[in-house]
Design an enzyme around this catalytic site. Structure first.
Site, PDB file in Angstrom:
ATOM      1  N   ASP A  79      43.376  44.985  41.634  1.00 50.41           N
ATOM      2  CA  ASP A  79      42.718  43.870  40.455  1.00 50.41           C
ATOM      3  C   ASP A  79      43.718  43.917  39.206  1.00 50.41           C
ATOM      4  OD1 ASP A  79      41.049  42.297  38.739  1.00 50.41           O
ATOM      5  OD2 ASP A  79      39.159  44.623  38.845  1.00 50.41           O
ATOM      6  N   ASP A  80      43.644  42.330  39.146  1.00 51.45           N
ATOM      7  CA  ASP A  80      45.248  42.398  38.433  1.00 51.45           C
ATOM      8  C   ASP A  80      46.350  42.580  38.637  1.00 51.45           C
ATOM      9  OD1 ASP A  80      43.095  41.572  36.930  1.00 51.45           O
ATOM     10  OD2 ASP A  80      43.060  42.485  34.918  1.00 51.45           O
ATOM     11  N   CYS A 119      38.997  37.595  37.788  1.00 46.50           N
ATOM     12  CA  CYS A 119      38.211  38.326  39.071  1.00 46.50           C
ATOM     13  C   CYS A 119      36.970  37.935  39.417  1.00 46.50           C
ATOM     14  CB  CYS A 119      37.231  39.440  38.112  1.00 46.50           C
ATOM     15  SG  CYS A 119      38.632  40.833  37.583  1.00 46.50           S
ATOM     16  N   ARG A 123      36.878  36.347  43.650  1.00 43.44           N
ATOM     17  CA  ARG A 123      36.500  37.221  44.343  1.00 43.44           C
ATOM     18  C   ARG A 123      35.710  36.380  45.768  1.00 43.44           C
ATOM     19  NH1 ARG A 123      37.001  42.942  43.068  1.00 43.44           N
ATOM     20  NH2 ARG A 123      38.987  42.245  41.430  1.00 43.44           N
ATOM     21  N   LYS A 173      34.831  47.742  43.819  1.00 43.68           N
ATOM     22  CA  LYS A 173      34.710  47.227  42.664  1.00 43.68           C
ATOM     23  C   LYS A 173      33.774  45.495  43.124  1.00 43.68           C
ATOM     24  CE  LYS A 173      36.301  43.958  38.971  1.00 43.68           C
ATOM     25  NZ  LYS A 173      37.505  43.581  38.070  1.00 43.68           N
ATOM     26  N   HIS A 175      31.622  42.632  42.084  1.00 40.96           N
ATOM     27  CA  HIS A 175      32.015  42.242  40.661  1.00 40.96           C
ATOM     28  C   HIS A 175      31.449  40.169  41.313  1.00 40.96           C
ATOM     29  CE1 HIS A 175      34.316  40.888  37.155  1.00 40.96           C
ATOM     30  NE2 HIS A 175      32.817  40.853  36.532  1.00 40.96           N
ATOM     31  N   SER A 200      34.426  45.234  35.982  1.00 40.88           N
ATOM     32  CA  SER A 200      35.164  46.053  35.662  1.00 40.88           C
ATOM     33  C   SER A 200      34.922  47.414  34.848  1.00 40.88           C
ATOM     34  CB  SER A 200      35.786  44.635  34.458  1.00 40.88           C
ATOM     35  OG  SER A 200      36.177  43.638  35.065  1.00 40.88           O
ATOM     36  N   HIS A 276      43.485  46.620  36.509  1.00 40.88           N
ATOM     37  CA  HIS A 276      42.999  46.444  36.129  1.00 40.88           C
ATOM     38  C   HIS A 276      42.811  47.515  34.615  1.00 40.88           C
ATOM     39  CE1 HIS A 276      39.809  44.409  33.619  1.00 40.88           C
ATOM     40  NE2 HIS A 276      39.393  43.768  34.074  1.00 40.88           N
ATOM     41  N   ASP A 328      43.496  39.761  43.178  1.00 39.00           N
ATOM     42  CA  ASP A 328      43.086  38.839  42.356  1.00 39.00           C
ATOM     43  C   ASP A 328      43.003  38.206  41.386  1.00 39.00           C
ATOM     44  OD1 ASP A 328      42.557  40.428  40.582  1.00 39.00           O
ATOM     45  OD2 ASP A 328      40.287  40.309  40.365  1.00 39.00           O
ATOM     46  N   ASN A 329      43.785  37.822  41.268  1.00 41.45           N
ATOM     47  CA  ASN A 329      44.683  37.515  39.949  1.00 41.45           C
ATOM     48  C   ASN A 329      45.948  37.767  38.924  1.00 41.45           C
ATOM     49  OD1 ASN A 329      41.797  38.264  38.843  1.00 41.45           O
ATOM     50  ND2 ASN A 329      43.712  38.792  37.379  1.00 41.45           N
ATOM     51  N   LYS A 349      46.871  35.961  33.372  1.00 37.96           N
ATOM     52  CA  LYS A 349      45.576  36.189  33.756  1.00 37.96           C
ATOM     53  C   LYS A 349      44.747  35.072  32.881  1.00 37.96           C
ATOM     54  CE  LYS A 349      41.638  39.460  33.584  1.00 37.96           C
ATOM     55  NZ  LYS A 349      41.291  40.553  33.962  1.00 37.96           N
TER      56      LYS A 349
HETATM   57 CA   LIG Z   1      41.541  40.368  37.903  1.00 36.17          CA
END
Ligand SMILES: [Ca+2]
Ligand SMILES: *[C@@H]1O[C@H](CO)[C@@H](O)[C@H](O)[C@H]1NC(C)=O
Ligand SMILES: *[C@@H]1O[C@H](CO)[C@@H](O)[C@H](O)[C@H]1NC(C)=O
Ligand SMILES: *[C@@H]1O[C@H](CO)[C@@H](O)[C@H](O)[C@H]1NC(C)=O
Ligand SMILES: *[C@@H]1O[C@H](CO)[C@@H](O)[C@H](O)[C@H]1NC(C)=O
Ligand SMILES: *[C@@H]1O[C@H](CO)[C@@H](O)[C@H](O)[C@H]1NC(C)=O
Ligand SMILES: *[C@@H]1O[C@H](CO)[C@@H](O)[C@H](O)[C@H]1NC(C)=O
Length: 549
Positions: A79-80, A119, A123, A173, A175, A200, A276, A328-329, A349
């Site tokens: 994540d991130d 996110c 996803r 996660k 989401h 998150s 994240h 994811d980003n 982001k």
């Molecule tokens: Ca993310």
């Protein structure tokens, strides 16, 4: 309609025809018309694996024969995590030895995109092989109080693999929605089981991130405490961040062990809560890195991945398991030293600049996918169709935006099946469509907009939320092969003139072809928040907390 517009439209349709012819030829290479393909591959441990894909004559769905070996799938989603965050990315103080080792055994994609700089939409696309606008997962991400989620008629990787007889588990996660009655949880999207937090961990109050260290601010206090779900039941609320990772990893280990013992094919999807905001880790990793809280969280992530990879080795599963790794980003730059790093890329982001959507990504399959590094264009949309091809799962009847890149992964061709990629902003609209288009090494921005997630104190003004939606005509054009940081606009360079016209035309054809589901992310109802007592309890939200079960 202007003459230029006509020219563009006709150009784009001829381009589409060319693309579909290419795709057909590409499929024919597999000798599908004959009804069966037989590949023989060498393998370090087993000497020999015979891998048969039988093609059904009617619908061309592929089926495996009984004694074939076909790969398990592990999908790590971080994540991130920014393009510049890993040891292999050259970050001076990051330590990620297990991830770096995995990368060295993998095909590394240096030009890999996700479909959104946040996110939920990213996803949705990863799991469905379809742009998020088709499933309504926009604008932004799903909040804790959003009663909706990924529509149940969308088809996920888990669903196509489950149909093939795979066991499917998600830990981490999700989401993609919870719903009033848990109707959007992973159980309803093809996963046999789930352990994790469905959104998150800053969408709920932050209680304790590190032993003896407070969480770095910025968590929501108006929502219920974060729930830990076991499948469709809340087993912990508030969920304890410091012990979470161990639980997730243990669950995954048990799943691998059981699958190995039963000789069952499996799909393990591990979307980590790391890295994240707010950063967290257990005692073992707290204060252990040279990169502060982010580095500690990264260490815990790295250790988790190491444990899963070791478990694959222990049960002799590694050689028959395709392992994907991606983020994811891009990094949340607004978190400053508590957030990630985009390295050489612009912004982060929340933006359609490279820092927002270009992510670290690689895939390992020992004996099949040779360790290498490629700058060919690829995206998260390719994950579903490629996994389907490698496992013989059926995708007939699905309208996919991704390509089957299996020949490319298996080194049967040196070219990626993807030539173009549409970059959607965090908050896409049908009027402006994709804000940017990537064509091989070129990227054209038709619209730009900054975002708070890329830090309003950013020294690059264009990343900030003060940079409002701006149309560019002609588009801003960057040659990413020499300028990955998108600094020098080459729109006036005549050698790119044809490409720019083609990209403009491709974008228009893409917009014509796209279907937009009405947005599902804007609904809010506090009574839809996951609550392990009673949604209508008082005083909300603290009354939702449950003792540990
Ligand atoms: Ca993310
Ligand atoms: C497809 O058929 C051709 C001609 O028979 C053969 O040379 C080629 O190796 C086959 N490809 C695969 C993937 O089996
Ligand atoms: C086509 O299939 C037949 C039997 O199903 C097989 O004998 C033959 O070798 C195949 N041909 C090719 C080109 O794969
Ligand atoms: C596969 O297994 C089924 C049931 O055990 C059997 O009926 C079938 O003949 C087998 N197929 C092959 C190709 O061995
Ligand atoms: C799912 O259902 C909605 C509403 O009926 C429809 O608009 C959409 O096209 C469907 N999506 C898929 C993938 O079938
Ligand atoms: C998870 O929940 C679904 C839906 O309630 C149920 O069908 C499934 O059996 C559950 N899985 C496990 C492992 O309990
Ligand atoms: C491109 O040319 C136009 C017209 O001469 C000029 O206004 C513009 O500033 C140039 N753009 C760049 C990036 O050089």
């Amino acid at each position: 309609m202007s003459l230029l517009h006509l020219l563009m439209v006709s150009l784009c349709f001829s381009r589409l025809v060319v693309l579909s012819v290419e795709l057909k030829q590409y499929k024919e290479k597999e000798n599908m018309s004959n009804g069966s393909v037989s590949l023989t591959v060498s393998d370090e441990r087993k000497n020999f694996i015979s891998y048969n894909l039988e093609v059904e004559s009617n619908d061309k769905a592929q089926r495996r024969s009984n004694n074939s070996v076909y790969p398990n799938v592990v999908l790590f989603l971080v994540d991130d995590l920014g393009y510049g965050d890993l040891g292999i990315s050259g970050h001076p103080t990051s330590r990620s030895p297990a991830i770096d080792r995995l990368a060295s055994q993998s095909k590394i994609f240096t030009h890999f995109y996700v479909t959104s700089p946040v996110c939920s939409p990213s996803r949705a696309s990863l799991l469905t092989g379809r742009y998020q606008v088709r499933s309504g997962i926009y604008p932004g991400a799903l909040g804790a109080d959003n009663p909706r989620g990924l529509p149940l008629n969308e088809t996920t990787i888990a669903e196509i693999l489950k149909k093939k007889g795979y066991r499917t588990l998600i830990v981490g996660k999700w989401h993609l929605g919870v719903g009033y009655e848990g109707e959007y949880l992973p159980a309803h999207h093809g996963f046999d089981d789930y352990l994790g937090v469905p959104y998150s961990h800053d969408m709920c109050p932050c209680y304790a991130c590190f032993p003896d260290k407070p969480c770095e601010g910025g968590c929501s206090t108006s929502h219920v405490s974060c729930p830990l779900f076991s499948n469709t039941t809340i087993i912990e609320q508030p969920m304890q961040l410091q012990s979470l990772t161990g639980k997730l990893v243990d669950k995954a280990k048990q799943f691998l062990k059981d699958s190995a013992q039963d000789d069952a094919p499996f799909f393990l999807y591990m979307p980590f809560m790391h890295v994240h905001h707010p950063q967290f880790s257990s005692e073992e990793f707290s204060g252990k890195s040279a990169r502060g809280i982010f580095g500690d969280a990264l260490l815990e992530l790295d250790h988790s991945i190491d444990t899963i990879l070791q478990t694959l080795d222990t049960f002799d599963l590694a050689d028959n398991t395709v392992v994907w790794f991606l983020s994811d980003n891009g990094p949340s730059l607004r978190r400053h030293e508590g957030g990630g790093c985009a390295g050489a890329l612009r912004c982060g982001k929340g933006t359609a600049w490279e820092g927002g959507v270009r992510v670290p990504a690689f895939v390992r399959w020992p004996g099949h996918i040779g360790p290498s590094r490629t700058g060919e264009l690829l995206s998260s949309l390719e994950v579903l169709p490629t996994i389907a091809a490698l496992t013989g799962a059926d995708t007939s009847g699905l309208k996919l935006d991704g390509f089957d890149a299996s020949d490319f992964l298996l080194d049967k061709t040196s070219e990626s099946p993807r030539e173009y990629f549409a970059v959607y902003p965090m908050d896409p609209s049908q009027e402006t469509g994709p804000h940017a288009v990537v064509y091989r090494h070129l990227k054209a921005h038709f619209f730009t907009i900054g975002d708070l997630l890329s830090d309003d104190q950013n020294y690059d003004e264009i990343c900030t939320s003060r940079h409002l939606l701006t149309e560019h005509n002609p588009p801003l054009l960057y040659d990413l092969s020499v300028d990955p940081g998108e600094r020098w606009n080459v729109a006036n360079d005549t050698s790119f003139k044809i490409s720019l016209i083609e990209m403009t035309a491709w974008r228009q054809a893409h917009m014509v072809d796209m279907t937009w589901m009405p947005s599902v992310t804007n609904d809010h109802d506090k009574y839809s928040e996951p609550c392990c007592t009673d949604h209508y309890c008082e005083p909300f939200p603290s009354c939702c907390d449950c003792p540990l079960k």
